[in-house]
Design a protein around this motif. Structure first.
Motif, PDB file in Angstrom:
ATOM      1  N   TYR A  54      -0.966   1.075   5.633  1.00 43.75           N
ATOM      2  CA  TYR A  54      -1.871  -0.027   5.299  1.00 43.75           C
ATOM      3  C   TYR A  54      -3.227   0.167   5.979  1.00 43.75           C
ATOM      4  N   THR A  55      -3.203   0.436   7.280  1.00 44.61           N
ATOM      5  CA  THR A  55      -4.441   0.597   8.044  1.00 44.61           C
ATOM      6  C   THR A  55      -5.217   1.831   7.609  1.00 44.61           C
ATOM      7  N   SER A  56      -4.531   2.944   7.475  1.00 52.03           N
ATOM      8  CA  SER A  56      -5.211   4.179   7.081  1.00 52.03           C
ATOM      9  C   SER A  56      -5.749   4.083   5.649  1.00 52.03           C
ATOM     10  N   GLY A  57      -5.006   3.428   4.757  1.00 48.04           N
ATOM     11  CA  GLY A  57      -5.469   3.275   3.379  1.00 48.04           C
ATOM     12  C   GLY A  57      -6.738   2.447   3.290  1.00 48.04           C
ATOM     13  N   ILE A  59      -6.744 -12.719   3.180  1.00 48.85           N
ATOM     14  CA  ILE A  59      -6.169 -12.032   4.336  1.00 48.85           C
ATOM     15  C   ILE A  59      -5.475 -10.730   3.936  1.00 48.85           C
ATOM     16  N   GLY A  60      -5.608 -10.358   2.680  1.00 47.34           N
ATOM     17  CA  GLY A  60      -4.924  -9.164   2.195  1.00 47.34           C
ATOM     18  C   GLY A  60      -5.728  -7.891   2.394  1.00 47.34           C
ATOM     19  N   PHE A  61      -5.397  -6.902   1.592  1.00 46.31           N
ATOM     20  CA  PHE A  61      -5.952  -5.556   1.701  1.00 46.31           C
ATOM     21  C   PHE A  61      -7.455  -5.537   1.425  1.00 46.31           C
ATOM     22  N   SER A 106      -3.979 -11.013   9.023  1.00 46.40           N
ATOM     23  CA  SER A 106      -3.417  -9.989   8.158  1.00 46.40           C
ATOM     24  C   SER A 106      -1.896 -10.095   8.158  1.00 46.40           C
ATOM     25  N   ARG A 107      -1.295  -9.637   7.072  1.00 45.21           N
ATOM     26  CA  ARG A 107       0.160  -9.598   6.984  1.00 45.21           C
ATOM     27  C   ARG A 107       0.701  -8.247   7.430  1.00 45.21           C
ATOM     28  N   GLN A 108      -0.150  -7.216   7.411  1.00 43.92           N
ATOM     29  CA  GLN A 108       0.268  -5.862   7.754  1.00 43.92           C
ATOM     30  C   GLN A 108      -0.820  -5.175   8.563  1.00 43.92           C
TER      31      GLN A 108
END
Length: 286
Positions: A93-96, A151-153, A233-235
């Motif tokens: 998630y973070t790297s994407g 709060i998503g991607f 964030s959720r992830q």
């Protein structure tokens, strides 16, 4: 007719010179490879020495292992987080979000900076606003952007984008200003069109400036993503670190810090590789 001796000896001299030059080139390549190998070994040894020292200091109670943890405990906690927790999905998630925001910011920032070449008045009018926007602390806008984009991607990508687009635009603009004006005038006098000069002169001249910002941008993009995850964030690794701090799981916090460090190093190495490919044929220090 007798042959001139020089006509017989000259080809041999040329061959000898060609052989000598090829030997010199091979020697330089071998020396460069040896230097890179020694540098890599030195970097690895320093890293290993630091982790060993960290482990020993924690074991000998020179540092408080509760706050500073130790490499062995971090490794065990990380394995559990990978196999039983959500560390792998958080890492993706973070790297994407970081990579996507970095690519978008670099692309549109380069377009914005290069566009200043097309019009003198447009460049002079827009430049102060570009500098002013660069002075704004973008991370201070993070709560607003999270509210706007959720709060998503998407909000993490936007934050990474905001952190990189202006830096790239300023770098591209500096490259545009470095273009030789006399060369432009000469090409115009020879009948070249403006789009020909832009493609053949302006972009190649600005490319080193744009590429030089990549290593800075990847770190800024990662920082923007992490701040967005800290806010809401959720992830993500940032969310994991924040959650671990709230439940006082210091070892998991250190897992997140180490994972982010490794991720930033890998991204830096990736940008160096891209830099060398984009500037192939130019001498780059790195």
């Amino acid at each position: 007719m007798r042959d001139n001796p020089e006509q017989i000896i000259l080809p041999h001299k040329v061959k000898v010179k060609e052989i000598d030059s090829s030997i010199l080139i091979e020697d330089e390549e071998l020396k460069e490879r040896r230097r890179k190998r020694i540098t890599l070994i030195g970097q690895l040894l320093i890293g290993i020495f630091g982790f060993v020292l960290w482990e020993l200091f924690a074991k000998w109670k020179i540092i408080d292992a509760y706050y500073w943890s130790s490499p062995s405990i971090i490794w065990e906690t990380g394995l559990i987080a990978f196999t039983e927790g959500t560390l792998w999905s958080d890492l993706l998630y973070t790297s994407g979000a970081t990579i996507l925001g970095f690519l978008l910011g670099t692309f549109f920032g380069a377009l914005l900076g290069l566009s200043f070449w097309w019009s003198y008045f447009y460049s002079r009018i827009a430049e102060p606003y570009l500098i002013a926007f660069n002075a704004i602390p973008k991370l201070a806008l993070a709560p607003v952007l999270v509210i706007l984009f959720g709060i998503g991607f998407s909000s993490k990508v936007v934050l990474a984008f905001m952190m990189t687009v202006i830096v790239t635009a300023i770098a591209a603009h500096s490259g545009v200003k470095s273009v030789d004006s006399d060369l432009e005038k000469m090409l115009f006098s020879l009948g070249a069109k403006k789009h020909h000069i832009f493609a053949k002169v302006v972009i190649p001249s600005a490319m080193p400036w744009i590429v030089s910002s990549l290593k800075i941008n990847i770190a800024l993009a990662l920082a923007g993503t992490i701040v967005g995850e800290f806010i809401s964030s959720r992830q993500g690794i940032g969310r994991m670190i924040l959650y671990a701090g709230q439940i006082m799981n210091i070892n998991l916090v250190w897992v997140g810090v180490v994972v982010l460090s490794i991720l930033s190093v890998l991204m830096y190495v990736g940008t160096v590789w891209v830099e060398k490919r984009l500037l192939r044929g130019r001498r780059i220090r790195g």
